[in-house]
Enzyme design. Sequence first.
Site, short mmCIF file in Angstrom:
data_model
loop_
_atom_site.label_atom_id
_atom_site.label_comp_id
_atom_site.label_asym_id
_atom_site.label_seq_id
_atom_site.Cartn_x
_atom_site.Cartn_y
_atom_site.Cartn_z
CG MET A 1 58.90 79.90 20.03
SD MET A 1 57.69 79.44 21.32
CE MET A 1 57.43 77.72 20.91
N GLY B 1 62.97 75.61 23.90
CA GLY B 1 63.22 75.56 22.47
C GLY B 1 62.22 74.71 21.72
CB SER B 2 59.36 74.19 21.09
OG SER B 2 59.10 75.32 21.91
NE ARG B 3 57.79 74.09 12.62
CZ ARG B 3 58.16 73.24 11.67
NH1 ARG B 3 59.39 72.76 11.67
NH2 ARG B 3 57.33 72.87 10.74
#
Length: 232
Positions: free
Chosen positions: A102, A189-191
């Site tokens: 993301m 912001g990440s995953r």
Amino acid sequence: MSLIDTVRNTIVPVHKEGYIFVAGFFVVSLILGWLWEPLFWIGFVLTLWCAYFFRDPERVTPQDDDLVISPADGRVSAIQMMTPPAELDLGNEPMLRISVFMNVFNCHVNRSPMRGRIVNIAYREGSFLNAELDKASHDNERNGLVIETAHGEIGVVQIAGLVARRIVCWSAKNEPLAAGERFGLIRFGSRLDVFLPISAAPRVAVGQTAIAGETVLAEFGSTKGPVISRRG
């Protein structure tokens, strides 16, 4: 269509976790505008972006226990066999891992990929590397859920990224989850990694855009062959 319906379909609601951030951006904008008017408009644009970041749109989720639905908006960054994080207690054998990255423009509300019951939640402190890096799965701060489903236990791991500094999970152990139900979010912001039994067959390709609560990532019991993709 009435005016109220038009407004509802045009304006996406902001998740309550974002209220304090949107308010903070706006207050800073007012202060900057008091110092120099053009700074207010810069701050106001950033305030709009913050509201956009914390948007929480409605999604239409297929209710099929054989389907694995994307838990996040973003880009499918990896599909591979990997050993799940030790804290999930999913064993030492490789599982199918599908990762969705993301960026700061994606919706960051996370949703359950399958119907089931949460049997374990495990948080682990860590670094804040770029979430697109493969080693981020092992080195970064993360929060993992183990969900007991009709096809066995699966893992869903929220991974903090380079900018992200806060993982939020409002679900609790032993709670039931419907496919597509919201369980948390990650700020800025990440995953998300999904760990599945090897009997699951991927239904997406690396580089494909996924929509949380709607895109089918994998399927159980399918006789279809591997997904073939091409760039158009």
